[in-house]
Design a protein around this motif. Structure first.
Motif, PDB file in Angstrom:
ATOM      1  N   LEU A 182       0.929  -1.179  -0.106  1.00  0.00           N
ATOM      2  CA  LEU A 182       0.026   0.026  -0.138  1.00  0.00           C
ATOM      3  C   LEU A 182       0.920   0.881  -0.233  1.00  0.00           C
ATOM      4  N   LEU A 183       2.026   1.508   1.420  1.00  0.00           N
ATOM      5  CA  LEU A 183       2.982   2.321   0.831  1.00  0.00           C
ATOM      6  C   LEU A 183       4.074   2.364  -0.233  1.00  0.00           C
ATOM      7  N   LEU A 184       4.114   1.579  -0.727  1.00  0.00           N
ATOM      8  CA  LEU A 184       4.948   1.344  -1.976  1.00  0.00           C
ATOM      9  C   LEU A 184       3.944   2.324  -3.582  1.00  0.00           C
ATOM     10  N   THR A 185       2.845   1.322  -3.588  1.00  0.00           N
ATOM     11  CA  THR A 185       2.214   1.754  -4.552  1.00  0.00           C
ATOM     12  C   THR A 185       2.186   3.505  -4.350  1.00  0.00           C
ATOM     13  N   SER A 186       1.963   4.064  -3.179  1.00  0.00           N
ATOM     14  CA  SER A 186       1.363   5.280  -2.814  1.00  0.00           C
ATOM     15  C   SER A 186       2.969   6.304  -3.590  1.00  0.00           C
ATOM     16  N   VAL A 187       3.682   5.866  -2.486  1.00  0.00           N
ATOM     17  CA  VAL A 187       6.037   6.307  -2.810  1.00  0.00           C
ATOM     18  C   VAL A 187       5.868   6.317  -4.417  1.00  0.00           C
ATOM     19  N   LEU A 188       5.481   5.919  -4.571  1.00  0.00           N
ATOM     20  CA  LEU A 188       5.370   5.709  -6.427  1.00  0.00           C
ATOM     21  C   LEU A 188       4.349   6.555  -7.407  1.00  0.00           C
ATOM     22  N   GLN A 189       3.790   7.134  -6.892  1.00  0.00           N
ATOM     23  CA  GLN A 189       2.909   8.096  -7.114  1.00  0.00           C
ATOM     24  C   GLN A 189       2.851   9.752  -6.688  1.00  0.00           C
ATOM     25  N   GLU A 190       3.426   9.859  -5.334  1.00  0.00           N
ATOM     26  CA  GLU A 190       3.860  11.036  -4.951  1.00  0.00           C
ATOM     27  C   GLU A 190       4.826  11.996  -5.770  1.00  0.00           C
ATOM     28  N   LYS A 191       4.538  12.677  -5.405  1.00  0.00           N
ATOM     29  CA  LYS A 191       5.718  14.338  -6.447  1.00  0.00           C
ATOM     30  C   LYS A 191       6.876  13.971  -5.510  1.00  0.00           C
ATOM     31  N   PRO A 192       7.845  14.570  -6.079  1.00  0.00           N
ATOM     32  CA  PRO A 192       8.987  14.352  -5.490  1.00  0.00           C
ATOM     33  C   PRO A 192       9.861  16.079  -5.035  1.00  0.00           C
ATOM     34  N   ARG A 193       9.888  15.938  -3.544  1.00  0.00           N
ATOM     35  CA  ARG A 193       9.651  17.824  -3.223  1.00  0.00           C
ATOM     36  C   ARG A 193      11.755  17.557  -2.523  1.00  0.00           C
ATOM     37  N   SER A 194      11.993  18.529  -2.152  1.00  0.00           N
ATOM     38  CA  SER A 194      13.429  19.107  -1.550  1.00  0.00           C
ATOM     39  C   SER A 194      13.068  19.329  -0.532  1.00  0.00           C
ATOM     40  N   TYR A 195      14.710  19.027   0.099  1.00  0.00           N
ATOM     41  CA  TYR A 195      14.244  19.266   2.166  1.00  0.00           C
ATOM     42  C   TYR A 195      13.936  20.887   1.387  1.00  0.00           C
ATOM     43  N   LYS A 196      14.101  22.137   0.765  1.00  0.00           N
ATOM     44  CA  LYS A 196      14.318  23.359   1.094  1.00  0.00           C
ATOM     45  C   LYS A 196      12.553  23.461   0.963  1.00  0.00           C
ATOM     46  N   ILE A 197      12.043  22.593   0.406  1.00  0.00           N
ATOM     47  CA  ILE A 197      10.274  22.628  -0.464  1.00  0.00           C
ATOM     48  C   ILE A 197       9.488  21.489   0.855  1.00  0.00           C
TER      49      ILE A 197
END
Length: 238
Positions: free
Chosen positions: A215-230
């Motif tokens: 369940l979590l892996l599926t969501s990880v693959l869908q979540e957009k990348p974000r940097s530490y600054k963001i």
């Protein structure tokens, strides 16, 4: 060329896919939760900042994954929590707890950090997390009396009636926050810790750790990348 990590929260990191998969498995199989210091030690990360960023990204993925609505009968209330240490003042949290009948035990839960209790915040929270047609047990006060009656049946609780389920959930959250993070989280990051706590509580209804991992892996693959600054600059707005 593209890879499995492209356009996911894993995109652009220097660590391998295997290390990310290990991190996700470690996170979901840890009943007590996880801290950035522990992740830094396990993966031999040179930077605490990197470990903290990884966990914040995974908490965002948890919020996406934990998308099923509460339904049936649910208790709704707003409570004040103390974040601990010298970090921040008290924070207000909207909580809904599904009640599984006839046993009366708690089912799904959802929590949201709010700046101010209002008719709009309550109805938005309900639209996001409670299925239409649910029966809500609510306090005898505004703005709960202004809940959208076309979507929900509300049962007003007497002022002296106990909120046992919600009090128990809050006690568990406070204990978890203190044990794993020593209670010292900043208010602008609070929602992600609430999301992780709810994800863990709701994932307990899945058959095994493998199902939670998937369940979590599926969501990880869908979540957009974000940097530490963001992450550090935008969290207060989310």
């Amino acid at each position: 060329p593209t890879s499995l990590t492209t356009n996911s929260i894993m995109h652009g990191t220097k660590k391998t896919l295997q290390e990310w998969l290990f991190c996700i498995w470690w996170l979901v199989s840890s009943d007590k939760g996880a801290s950035a210091k522990e992740l830094q030690r396990i993966l031999h990360l040179s930077s605490y900042q990197t470990a903290w960023t990884w966990l914040q990204k995974l908490r965002m993925a948890m919020a996406r994954a934990d998308c099923k609505y509460c339904q049936g009968t649910a208790e709704l209330c707003t409570e004040k929590i103390f974040l601990g240490g010298d970090r921040q003042k008290d924070a207000f949290v909207l909580i809904v707890a599904e009640t599984l009948l006839p046993s009366g035990i708690v089912g799904r839960i959802k929590m949201r950090h709010i700046e101010k209790l209002s008719e709009e915040t309550v109805n938005t929270f309900l639209r996001d997390h409670v299925a239409p047609g649910a029966s809500l047990i609510v306090p005898d006060s505004e703005p709960y009396l202004a809940i959208d009656k076309s979507r929900y049946l509300t049962v007003v609780r007497n002022r002296d009636c106990s909120t046992f389920h919600i009090e128990e959930i809050l006690q568990c959250f406070a204990l978890w926050l203190s044990r794993i993070h020593r209670g010292g989280v900043m208010q602008k990051h609070l929602q992600l810790y609430l999301d992780e706590f709810c994800f863990r509580a709701n994932a307990a209804m899945l058959p095994n750790a493998e199902a939670v991992f998937h369940l979590l892996l599926t969501s990880v693959l869908q979540e957009k990348p974000r940097s530490y600054k963001i992450l550090t600059s935008s969290m207060a707005k989310e």
